[in-house]
Design a protein around this motif. Structure first.
Motif, PDB file in Angstrom:
ATOM      1  N   THR A 254       0.893  -1.299   0.169  1.00  0.00           N
ATOM      2  CA  THR A 254       0.009   0.133  -0.111  1.00  0.00           C
ATOM      3  C   THR A 254       0.874   1.251   0.133  1.00  0.00           C
ATOM      4  O   THR A 254       0.682   2.234  -0.811  1.00  0.00           O
ATOM      5  CB  THR A 254      -0.991   0.070   1.335  1.00  0.00           C
ATOM      6  N   PRO A 255       1.940   1.356   0.814  1.00  0.00           N
ATOM      7  CA  PRO A 255       2.736   2.560   0.800  1.00  0.00           C
ATOM      8  C   PRO A 255       3.360   2.759  -0.627  1.00  0.00           C
ATOM      9  O   PRO A 255       3.448   4.092  -1.041  1.00  0.00           O
ATOM     10  CB  PRO A 255       3.622   2.486   1.806  1.00  0.00           C
ATOM     11  N   LYS A 258       0.648   4.209  -3.063  1.00  0.00           N
ATOM     12  CA  LYS A 258       0.584   5.374  -2.713  1.00  0.00           C
ATOM     13  C   LYS A 258       1.351   6.661  -3.132  1.00  0.00           C
ATOM     14  O   LYS A 258       1.105   7.586  -3.707  1.00  0.00           O
ATOM     15  CB  LYS A 258       0.227   5.465  -1.166  1.00  0.00           C
ATOM     16  N   GLN A 261       0.919   6.990  -6.675  1.00  0.00           N
ATOM     17  CA  GLN A 261      -0.085   7.781  -7.124  1.00  0.00           C
ATOM     18  C   GLN A 261       0.193   9.245  -6.809  1.00  0.00           C
ATOM     19  O   GLN A 261      -0.334  10.203  -7.476  1.00  0.00           O
ATOM     20  CB  GLN A 261      -1.448   7.572  -6.287  1.00  0.00           C
ATOM     21  N   SER A 262       1.281   9.601  -5.872  1.00  0.00           N
ATOM     22  CA  SER A 262       1.333  11.000  -5.373  1.00  0.00           C
ATOM     23  C   SER A 262       2.284  11.510  -6.389  1.00  0.00           C
ATOM     24  O   SER A 262       2.335  12.754  -6.436  1.00  0.00           O
ATOM     25  CB  SER A 262       1.858  11.044  -4.171  1.00  0.00           C
ATOM     26  N   ALA A 280      -5.171   0.477  -3.296  1.00  0.00           N
ATOM     27  CA  ALA A 280      -5.111   1.939  -3.662  1.00  0.00           C
ATOM     28  C   ALA A 280      -6.601   2.489  -3.355  1.00  0.00           C
ATOM     29  O   ALA A 280      -7.528   1.914  -3.497  1.00  0.00           O
ATOM     30  CB  ALA A 280      -4.853   2.102  -5.250  1.00  0.00           C
ATOM     31  N   THR A 281      -6.377   3.684  -3.232  1.00  0.00           N
ATOM     32  CA  THR A 281      -7.491   4.510  -2.846  1.00  0.00           C
ATOM     33  C   THR A 281      -7.730   5.455  -3.860  1.00  0.00           C
ATOM     34  O   THR A 281      -6.730   6.178  -4.293  1.00  0.00           O
ATOM     35  CB  THR A 281      -7.565   5.241  -1.463  1.00  0.00           C
ATOM     36  N   TRP A 282      -8.790   5.555  -4.508  1.00  0.00           N
ATOM     37  CA  TRP A 282      -8.959   6.342  -5.786  1.00  0.00           C
ATOM     38  C   TRP A 282     -10.284   7.479  -5.601  1.00  0.00           C
ATOM     39  O   TRP A 282     -11.267   7.092  -4.925  1.00  0.00           O
ATOM     40  CB  TRP A 282      -9.303   5.596  -6.927  1.00  0.00           C
TER      41      TRP A 282
END
Length: 348
Positions: A254-255, A258, A261-262, A280-282
């Motif tokens: 997850t990190p 993330k 994505q950043s 992932a959080t979208w």
């Protein structure tokens, strides 16, 4: 006639070196004398992480490990022609049904009938190459010519997997000023840097927690960024604040997802290759416009032919550490302990 093999015998049980009967090739198959068999983290997942309830189908014990294999033709099965004893080949590991649309394209990894197949591939439910000999369907052989077959063994996964992901990302890389980011500089990440260097003109950024891994990536043409609170800011700075066009996450927690994505650019592509179960959080408001988050798994037979062409041309060189078959247990223990700095290749 018997031979020795590294066998997976039970869930959550360390593999054992056993003496078993030497296999005989059937119609459409050859027997390879194994040159090298790469040890992969997927093997560790098989014998240490999964249980009978959580494991993928077609992985029933016992079977011989080893899904990154190379070797020399020793014997051919009934009706097989066109193969000479002693010629060197790399082995495409996945085996699908052979007749669905993905399989007819050589994309056995995406076989539509995987749920009803007896195994996932060579060394993945079917006896693999961590042995003195292995049986392989002729369709799964890629000729190596004069190239060193021992060092070639990891190409079957550690090069094929990043190659497939990178070729799918070519549309966002094939332009002036393109940038690429490699997250995780183990066996796959190191080869990814080499493939990106050979196939694209992109600025390559690479990140890892291990200094020696980053040093090797820098020697191969990458700009390296270490872990830390300002990691994302430093990556963005290299891109002039625009973000990265193509990101390849070879960790998959997850990190790291993330992080990807950043620093993703508008219209960019984040490919999660590492199978670590990260999530992932979208959201519409945080995803850069038209940026894609996707995943890939291994590659096609056609991809592997192209990977071998790059190897023969000297464009990619896997970092390997050789172990004898007797030392195979030690190779897996070092992999579990994180003390390997190269791909372990078992040389029977």
């Amino acid at each position: 006639m018997n031979m020795r093999a590294m066998r997976f015998t039970a869930w959550q049980s360390f593999p054992t070196l056993e003496e078993i009967e030497r296999p005989t090739p059937g119609p459409g198959e050859v027997l390879l004398k194994v040159a090298g068999a790469g040890a992969c983290h997927s093997d560790v997942s098989i014998f240490s992480d999964f249980t009978a309830e959580t494991a993928p189908g077609g992985m029933n014990a016992p079977f011989t490990l080893g899904h990154e294999n190379s070797g020399w033709i020793e014997e051919v099965g009934p009706g097989v022609t066109g193969f000479e004893k002693g010629d060197a080949y790399l082995v495409y590991g996945p085996i699908g049904c052979g007749h669905c649309i993905p399989c007819t394209r050589g994309q056995d990894t995406y076989c539509q009938n995987v749920a009803t197949q007896p195994y996932l591939g060579i060394g993945l439910g079917r006896d693999g190459g961590m042995a003195e000999y292995v049986v392989v369907p002729t369709r799964n052989l890629v000729a190596l010519g004069d190239a060193d077959p021992v060092a070639a063994a990891p190409l079957a996964d550690a090069a094929l997997t990043p190659y497939h992901a990178i070729t799918l990302a070519q549309p966002v890389l094939a332009k002036g000023g393109a940038t690429a980011l490699v997250i995780g500089l183990g066996g796959l990440g190191q080869i990814a840097v080499q493939i990106l260097k050979a196939l694209t003109g992109a600025t390559i950024i690479a990140t890892d927690a291990k200094e020696d891994a980053m040093t090797r990536a820098a020697e191969r043409g990458a700009i390296t960024v270490g872990a830390g609170e300002d990691q994302a800011a430093r990556i963005r700075e290299i891109t002039g604040g625009r973000g990265v066009d193509a990101i390849f996450d070879f960790v998959g927690v997850t990190p790291t997802i993330k992080l990807g994505q950043s620093v993703l650019a508008q219209g960019g592509r984040l490919t999660v290759v590492g199978i670590a179960g990260g999530e992932a959080t979208w959201s519409f408001f945080t995803n850069p416009y038209e940026a894609v988050i996707t995943n890939t798994y291994w590659g096609s037979i056609a991809d592997l032919h192209e990977v071998v062409s790059m190897y023969q041309a000297g464009q990619i060189t896997p970092d390997i550490e050789r172990f004898t078959l007797d030392e195979a247990p030690e190779a897996y223990k070092r992999m579990q302990a994180g003390t390997l700095s190269a791909r372990a290749v078992i040389v029977p």
